[in-house]
Write an enzyme that holds these catalytic residues in place. Structure first.
Site, PDB file in Angstrom:
ATOM      1  N   HIS A 240      -4.796  -2.965  -2.989  1.00  0.00           N
ATOM      2  CA  HIS A 240      -4.537  -2.101  -4.086  1.00  0.00           C
ATOM      3  C   HIS A 240      -4.307  -2.827  -5.439  1.00  0.00           C
ATOM      4  CE1 HIS A 240      -4.044   1.112  -1.306  1.00  0.00           C
ATOM      5  NE2 HIS A 240      -3.841   0.053  -0.324  1.00  0.00           N
TER       6      HIS A 240
ATOM      7  N   SER B  20       0.778  -1.240   0.120  1.00  0.00           N
ATOM      8  CA  SER B  20       0.078  -0.013   0.021  1.00  0.00           C
ATOM      9  C   SER B  20       0.720   1.409   0.080  1.00  0.00           C
ATOM     10  CB  SER B  20      -0.889  -0.088   1.073  1.00  0.00           C
ATOM     11  OG  SER B  20      -0.396  -0.313   2.480  1.00  0.00           O
TER      12      SER B  20
ATOM     13  N   LYS C 152     -11.434   1.205  -3.083  1.00  0.00           N
ATOM     14  CA  LYS C 152     -10.267   1.613  -3.635  1.00  0.00           C
ATOM     15  C   LYS C 152     -10.443   1.730  -5.460  1.00  0.00           C
ATOM     16  CE  LYS C 152      -7.500   0.184   0.171  1.00  0.00           C
ATOM     17  NZ  LYS C 152      -7.712   1.080   0.972  1.00  0.00           N
TER      18      LYS C 152
HETATM   19  C1  LIG Z   1      -3.411  -3.320   1.950  1.00  0.00           C
HETATM   20  C2  LIG Z   1      -4.417  -2.780   2.531  1.00  0.00           C
HETATM   21  N1  LIG Z   1      -5.376  -3.766   3.343  1.00  0.00           N
HETATM   22  C3  LIG Z   1      -6.517  -3.308   3.969  1.00  0.00           C
HETATM   23  C4  LIG Z   1      -6.805  -1.893   4.011  1.00  0.00           C
HETATM   24  C5  LIG Z   1      -8.018  -1.468   4.501  1.00  0.00           C
HETATM   25  O1  LIG Z   1      -9.054  -1.453   3.729  1.00  0.00           O
HETATM   26  P1  LIG Z   1     -10.501  -0.619   4.025  1.00  0.00           P
HETATM   27  O2  LIG Z   1      -9.921   0.805   3.598  1.00  0.00           O
HETATM   28  O3  LIG Z   1     -11.315  -1.114   3.042  1.00  0.00           O
HETATM   29  O4  LIG Z   1     -10.811  -0.477   5.291  1.00  0.00           O
HETATM   30  C6  LIG Z   1      -6.154  -0.954   3.337  1.00  0.00           C
HETATM   31  C7  LIG Z   1      -6.628   0.354   2.739  1.00  0.00           C
HETATM   32  O5  LIG Z   1      -6.819   1.017   3.792  1.00  0.00           O
HETATM   33  C8  LIG Z   1      -4.778  -1.515   2.539  1.00  0.00           C
HETATM   34  O6  LIG Z   1      -4.152  -0.931   2.026  1.00  0.00           O
END
Ligand SMILES: Cc1ncc(COP(=O)(O)O)c(C=O)c1O
Length: 393
Positions: free
Chosen positions: A207, A179, A238
């Protein structure tokens, strides 16, 4: 001590380290331009990679669902809230990911917490990449399994741990596209190790969903590893522009999580307009591969442009470009200067990234024009720190 005195002291401590965070009010949709303090600025930090958050067809799907089904699901999935829309989206996502089944979660954070804490427990071991997302780290903590952190994207480091650690059940967990760095996990090797050492593999495609792979299904699709990964998790908030998350895998996995994952069981189901928006976005992801090509073009244009200015942007270019600065204060000053020049690009500091690696996390969108990318590079050019003289504009 007054509670507020404690809060204020903590905030002062964070401010002194250059680590205090604040929110900026954004007006308008998450387009390639957003409005801040009444001024239109170029947005270079949204995860709305394909421009679907305000796509007219996606918005229309949400509006229609609100009119037909209302705005709230009214209950958890296991009580009254499991609407036909949820089931249809789960079927579409399972087909997209090439798995038997799929389960929706209310966010990626919920999905990681609920899944990891269900798969391993006291007496088990989880092997986690050093740069995994906070929601994976928190899922590992919540699970009560012993956690072994291997060096970032380093399969040899992982193998050394697998050789050393005996455990009843073992789980290897990794982001697919990281991320904060935009690089990819060595998934091929990870699957081989998992098979050799009898471990489950969980891949977080937050991502990569919509972005990577011929159909946009993620890195597992791109590397043809379907069937070798136990759990494929991804988000709908996203590149799909909506909200929520999914876990895709075998029918047994989904039935198990439906019973065991507390962040699935004990929460109100995703709202119908959100589910309909995600379903509409998924259809666009499948039918419009040109968006992925534009995203790749923009990532390469921006990455090359920034490197020419002398910025440290570790490759390979993707839709996430870390512009490494190091010091948190200098990072935030650069972010402020960029905003003054009409570009919203936020600084990312510890604890979101390791000490000494504060950076601007620049993200491109498929809807950025070449002119937008040139504008972003010009703003960075005007603020470039100590760059090689011969490259100075
Ligand atoms: C790699 C990763 N996993 C999980 C999440 C969490 O997802 P969400 O924003 O839907 O809670 C994110 C981002 O916030 C992320 O970058």
């Amino acid at each position: 001590m007054r509670p507020d005195a404690f809060f204020e002291e903590e905030l002062q401590r964070l401010a002194a380290q250059g680590l205090r965070r604040e929110m900026r009010v954004v007006d308008g949709a998450q387009g390639n331009r957003v409005v801040i303090d009444g001024r239109s600025v170029l947005c270079l930090c949204s995860n709305n990679y394909l421009g679907l958050a305000d796509d007219p067809a996606v918005v229309e799907a949400a509006v229609r669902a609100a009119r037909t089904y209302g705005v709230g699901a009214g209950g958890s999935r296991l009580v009254s809230g499991s609407m036909r829309l949820h089931h249809e989206l789960e079927e579409s996502l399972a087909a997209f990911k090439g798995t038997e089944r799929c389960l929706l979660f209310n966010s990626g954070y919920h999905a990681n917490l609920g899944t990891i804490a269900s798969l391993v427990d006291d007496g088990d071991a989880v092997f986690s990449d050093a740069l995994n997302h906070a929601s994976i780290i928190d899922g590992c903590r919540l699970s009560r399994a012993a956690v072994y952190v291997y060096r970032h994207a380093d399969a040899e480091s992982l193998e050394r741990l697998l050789q050393r650690v005996p455990a009843r059940r073992r789980l290897i967990v990794t982001d697919s596209i990281f991320s904060m760095d935009g690089d990819a996990a060595p998934l091929h090797r990870i699957c081989e190790l998992a098979e050799g050492y009898g471990a489950m593999v969980m891949v977080d495609e937050a991502h990569a969903t919509g972005v990577v792979g011929e159909n946009g299904a993620g890195l597992v699709e791109a590397l043809r590893l379907r069937g070798r990964v136990t759990v494929q998790m991804g988000t709908l908030g996203k590149a799909l522009g909506a909200f929520g998350a999914y876990v895709a895998g075998s029918a047994a996995l989904v039935d198990f999580l439906t019973n065991a994952a507390r962040p699935f069981v004990y929460t109100t189901a995703l709202p119908p307009p959100v589910v309909a928006a995600a379903a509409s976005a998924l259809a666009i992801v499948r039918n419009e591969p040109s968006r992925r090509l534009l995203l790749r073009r923009n990532g390469a244009l921006l990455g090359n442009g920034l490197r020419h200015l002398g910025y440290d942007v570790p490759g390979p270019d993707s839709h996430i470009l870390p512009v490494m600065i190091g010091d948190p204060g200098a990072t935030m000053r650069l972010s402020d200067e960029l905003l003054e020049r009409g570009v919203l690009a936020r600084g990312i500091r510890p604890p979101s990234v390791p000490e000494g690696t504060a950076r601007i996390r620049a993200t491109v969108m498929a809807t950025h024009t070449e002119g937008d990318i040139r504008e972003a590079i010009a703003a960075f050019a005007a603020t470039a720190p100590a760059r090689p003289a011969e490259l100075s504009p």
